[in-house]
Scaffold this active site. Sequence first.
Site, PDB file in Angstrom:
ATOM      1  N   ILE A  62       0.822  -1.221   0.000  1.00 17.72           N
ATOM      2  CA  ILE A  62       0.000   0.000   0.000  1.00 17.72           C
ATOM      3  C   ILE A  62       0.856   1.271   0.000  1.00 17.72           C
ATOM      4  CG2 ILE A  62      -2.037  -1.037   1.069  1.00 17.72           C
ATOM      5  CD1 ILE A  62      -1.093   0.149   3.758  1.00 17.72           C
ATOM      6  N   ASN A  64       5.329   2.762  -0.593  1.00 15.78           N
ATOM      7  CA  ASN A  64       6.776   2.539  -0.580  1.00 15.78           C
ATOM      8  C   ASN A  64       7.488   3.871  -0.750  1.00 15.78           C
ATOM      9  OD1 ASN A  64       7.029   2.989  -3.546  1.00 15.78           O
ATOM     10  ND2 ASN A  64       5.881   1.053  -3.638  1.00 15.78           N
ATOM     11  N   SER A  66      11.764   5.823   0.192  1.00 16.59           N
ATOM     12  CA  SER A  66      13.168   5.619   0.541  1.00 16.59           C
ATOM     13  C   SER A  66      13.306   4.819   1.830  1.00 16.59           C
ATOM     14  CB  SER A  66      13.867   6.972   0.701  1.00 16.59           C
ATOM     15  OG  SER A  66      13.258   7.729   1.720  1.00 16.59           O
ATOM     16  N   PHE A  67      12.258   4.839   2.671  1.00 19.83           N
ATOM     17  CA  PHE A  67      12.308   4.124   3.943  1.00 19.83           C
ATOM     18  C   PHE A  67      12.157   2.616   3.775  1.00 19.83           C
ATOM     19  CE2 PHE A  67       7.955   5.296   3.039  1.00 19.83           C
ATOM     20  CZ  PHE A  67       7.281   4.095   3.207  1.00 19.83           C
ATOM     21  N   GLY A  68      11.454   2.174   2.714  1.00 21.39           N
ATOM     22  CA  GLY A  68      11.159   0.758   2.537  1.00 21.39           C
ATOM     23  C   GLY A  68       9.781   0.572   1.923  1.00 21.39           C
ATOM     24  N   VAL A  69       9.070  -0.456   2.398  1.00 18.80           N
ATOM     25  CA  VAL A  69       7.758  -0.800   1.836  1.00 18.80           C
ATOM     26  C   VAL A  69       6.744  -0.936   2.969  1.00 18.80           C
ATOM     27  CG1 VAL A  69       6.487  -2.446   0.394  1.00 18.80           C
ATOM     28  CG2 VAL A  69       8.927  -2.084   0.001  1.00 18.80           C
ATOM     29  N   VAL A  70       5.487  -0.546   2.709  1.00 14.65           N
ATOM     30  CA  VAL A  70       4.402  -0.750   3.665  1.00 14.65           C
ATOM     31  C   VAL A  70       3.370  -1.680   3.037  1.00 14.65           C
ATOM     32  CG1 VAL A  70       2.593   0.316   5.062  1.00 14.65           C
ATOM     33  CG2 VAL A  70       4.738   1.541   4.673  1.00 14.65           C
ATOM     34  N   LYS A  85       5.276  -2.208   8.154  1.00 13.36           N
ATOM     35  CA  LYS A  85       6.317  -1.353   7.581  1.00 13.36           C
ATOM     36  C   LYS A  85       7.633  -2.127   7.605  1.00 13.36           C
ATOM     37  CE  LYS A  85       8.448   3.233   8.091  1.00 13.36           C
ATOM     38  NZ  LYS A  85       8.428   4.498   8.859  1.00 13.36           N
ATOM     39  N   ASP A 181       8.954  15.374  11.193  1.00 12.15           N
ATOM     40  CA  ASP A 181       8.390  15.243   9.844  1.00 12.15           C
ATOM     41  C   ASP A 181       6.864  15.356   9.877  1.00 12.15           C
ATOM     42  OD1 ASP A 181       8.490  15.025   7.102  1.00 12.15           O
ATOM     43  OD2 ASP A 181       8.677  12.844   7.066  1.00 12.15           O
TER      44      ASP A 181
END
Length: 420
Positions: A62, A64, A66-70, A85, A181
Amino acid sequence: MSGRPRTTSFAESCKPVQQPSAFGSMKVSRDKDGSKVTTVVATPGQGPDRPQEVSYTDTKVIGNGSFGVVYQAKLCDSGELVAIKKVLQDKRFKNRELQIMRKLDHCNIVRLRYFFYSSGEKKDEVYLNLVLDYVPETVYRVARHYSRAKQTLPVIYVKLYMYQLFRSLAYIHSFGICHRDIKPQNLLLDPDTAVLKLCDFGSAKQLVRGEPNVSYICSRYYRAPELIFGATDYTSSIDMWSAGCVLAELLLGQPIFPGDSGVDQLVEIIKVLGTPTREQIREMNPNYTEFKFPQIKAHPWTKVFRPRTPPEAIALCSRLLEYTPTARLTPLEACAHSFFDELRDPNVKLPNGRDTPALFNFTTQELSSNPPLATILIPPHARIQAAASPPANATAASDTNAGDRGQTNNAASASASNST
């Protein structure tokens, strides 16, 4: 977003991470309908480290970045939806986001249910998986819906969303944690109940006086001016500037300071607030000496917003979007602002007829920065209701105790904090 890649949060300690004994054990099976079921050994987000088997199904991506994928998934035992996450973990360091989220327990902050580690495709690649509350909407998407329809978000929703954001900030700031943020995309919403939950603590940090922090933090439109000036000794008041930008955006239907670059961001701010004085620049960053902007007068706040904008909303905005960090309201002071008086009315309802979400269940931890404000923040009808509901009081006391434990842990970890 911060300037560094957010595949993982950097260390508060340089010791290697102690991986769970069941690290990497992930079983895949099929249920009676043929759906894929993943079973992992996960550790609860709160409480003692007691790994347990957790099974989930219906996994889909659902989000994605720079942090990764959710991923979204459904827990097999309860049928509840969760968000997972998945971030690349540097095995040399503890994950700061995980350390912070394990300390937090608040109705306006997304809850960490479990966490587990998994192997990557490459050798020695390790991923941290945070199993979080799934909340279907964001303030960003809701505001965009109204904007595209050439409508403004109803003021009652502006009040509800901003009030809950300030409550979440009062809570994390009471531990010395700065989110760094704050933006509409990181404010999750349940559209039916109007409950808001702050998410994405990938940039969050416990700020310690005297320790430097990176200034290239926070998404551009919401960056406090001291960050643009390169300050490294900023405080949690940067979150309050960001919150002021969110409030202004909900009232305007578009970002108030839409800069194309760092310098342009400052130009957009100056167009509204006017050129900062030497004293204001010194308050933002004493080391900044290269300031050479033309002298521009401040634009009247009443002309920044639409004619029918509530005066209390404009007044609140002006107390948040201040050049001088110490001049900005604190989160609790913002909650006590007259703009939110309607929420303290015992007869207020959501536009859909439902009751408003829990707004007055403050704990001692939340009120710790300014206890006298409780007389404003907890209206008489809420006091009477609380007195008649012992179980609710017991929960609040439990939450407070959990918060106190978190504060102790934070103090211990702060000394090992690094300078990002």
